[in-house]
Design an enzyme around this catalytic site. Structure first.
Site, PDB file in Angstrom:
ATOM      1  N   CYS A 125     -23.558  48.538 -18.569  1.00 29.68           N
ATOM      2  CA  CYS A 125     -24.610  48.091 -19.593  1.00 29.68           C
ATOM      3  C   CYS A 125     -25.632  48.376 -19.980  1.00 29.68           C
ATOM      4  O   CYS A 125     -26.382  48.678 -20.725  1.00 29.68           O
ATOM      5  CB  CYS A 125     -24.117  45.899 -18.729  1.00 29.68           C
ATOM      6  SG  CYS A 125     -24.005  46.674 -17.011  1.00 29.68           S
ATOM      7  N   HIS A 149     -30.459  42.345 -18.534  1.00 30.03           N
ATOM      8  CA  HIS A 149     -31.065  42.906 -18.652  1.00 30.03           C
ATOM      9  C   HIS A 149     -32.564  44.336 -18.325  1.00 30.03           C
ATOM     10  O   HIS A 149     -32.141  44.486 -19.520  1.00 30.03           O
ATOM     11  CB  HIS A 149     -30.428  44.918 -18.099  1.00 30.03           C
ATOM     12  CG  HIS A 149     -29.026  44.542 -17.525  1.00 30.03           C
ATOM     13  ND1 HIS A 149     -28.473  43.109 -16.582  1.00 30.03           N
ATOM     14  CD2 HIS A 149     -27.743  44.850 -16.938  1.00 30.03           C
ATOM     15  CE1 HIS A 149     -27.390  42.932 -15.625  1.00 30.03           C
ATOM     16  NE2 HIS A 149     -26.767  44.737 -16.193  1.00 30.03           N
TER      17      HIS A 149
END
Ligand code: A2P
Length: 332
Positions: free
Chosen positions: A129, A238
């Site tokens: 990710c 994130h």
């Protein structure tokens, strides 16, 4: 005729998103099948008005014919079941880290290296990710100025550790005595500089993924990458603080133009208006957001930026579904 798609790990944080995104992006799905362990086999959910029953994942079922199997049930499941499915002629898009660095297996961020999919059948790896969003933002800059060095620190949401980590943060936010089960420290009101296991060289496996996946995706193993990956008490999204050293001197105005025109990138960079991307605002979107673009004070060939994306979407499920779309476009 529409596609037959199977989602392995369909009851998990990423698997659920995969199902949602297949719907959202109007992928022409004729048949959707969902697989998980005995813990949730038998559960039901709706997909475009059809009731889908979660099935137990078995070797036999992976030998059936699917157009695509999307895996997000952890490395162990991918290690065992993805080769069986691929051997049977199925295309597997695997979200685990199991096959990413295996030679011959494409590791793909469609905006960056969709060409790696041409003529390919078998297991395709979805990158980590944190690597995905970094690649979406940096690939166009690498193309223009040539990156020599990347120093990145991440601020990663708990959803990246799966559904149980979301439950742990919620629990600890309400109750000081809620135990640490997923993380080695309390995650509420804290940050933990430790994601995945430590390697002998002092870096964690998550940090090393960012190094070697970057090399594979950008097809350039000369880029020096130094990563520190940190878990923070955010549910979704994130963030990354990135320092870059280039071969050629970058121009901030041109960098903003390049990024504004890059596929999958949105520039939000008006510090005087307090405008920069934050995970709370970026959550539930599919783009990669870039802000705080500024030249280094000492090195004319260096700059810093701030990159945010939804880790379950662009960092996992959306990227996997975009791989399916890219394959389908190539087959047209
Ligand atoms: P289950 O619901 O049966 O546990 P998360 O990353 O959110 O923890 O989700 C992990 C996903 O992977 C879930 O759908 C989980 O199913 C699935 N899973 C985990 N282990 C297995 C296994 N051995 N076989 C099949 N599915 C598995």
């Amino acid at each position: 005729m529409g596609l037959s798609i199977g989602v392995v790990g369909a009851t998990g944080a990423v698997g659920r998103k995969m199902v949602e995104i297949l719907k959202e992006r109007n992928i022409p799905v004729d048949s959707l099948r969902a697989f998980a362990s005995e813990r949730s086999a038998g559960e039901k959910f709706d997909f475009n008005g059809k009731e889908i029953t979660v099935e137990l994942l078995t070797e036999e079922v992976m030998k059936e014919k699917f157009d695509y199997l999307l895996f997000s049930a952890g490395g162990g499941v991918s290690e065992k079941f993805a080769p069986i499915a691929a051997e049977a002629g199925n295309i597997v898009v695997d979200n685990s880290s199991q096959w990413r660095m295996t030679e011959g297996i494409p590791l793909v961020v469609p905006e960056v290296n969709a060409h790696a999919l041409e003529g390919y059948k078998g297991i395709i790896a979805n990158p980590n990710c944190s690597t995905i969003q970094m690649m979406v933002a940096l690939a166009p800059l690498h193309k223009r100025y040539g990156i020599n060095k990347i120093v990145v620190s991440t601020y990663q949401a708990v959803s990246g550790s799966g559904h149980k980590a979301i439950v742990e943060l919620e629990g600890q936010m309400k109750d000081e005595s809620y135990p640490n089960k997923v993380y080695p420290r309390r995650i509420a009101a804290n940050c933990i500089p430790h994601i995945d296991v430590f390697n002998d060289n002092g870096f964690t496996k998550e940090e090393l993924k960012m190094v070697y996946e970057t090399h594979k995706i950008l097809e350039d193993s000369n880029i020096e990458v130094n990563a520190t990956t940190v878990r923070i008490p955010v549910f979704y999204g994130h963030s990354e603080s990135i320092y870059l050293e280039f071969k050629e001197e970058p121009d901030v105005k041109e960098v903003k133009e390049i990024l504004a025109n890059a596929p999958g990138v949105v520039v939000v960079d008006n510090p005087e208006q307090n405008e920069y991307p934050t995970p709370l605002e970026v959550a539930n979107t599919d783009d990669t957001y870039v802000g705080r673009i500024r030249k280094d004070l000492f090195n004319a060939k260096a700059l810093s930026l701030w990159v945010v994306a939804d880790n379950l979407r662009k960092g996992a499920a959306t990227n996997a579904v975009q791989i399916v779309e890219a394959m389908e476009n190539m087959n047209k």
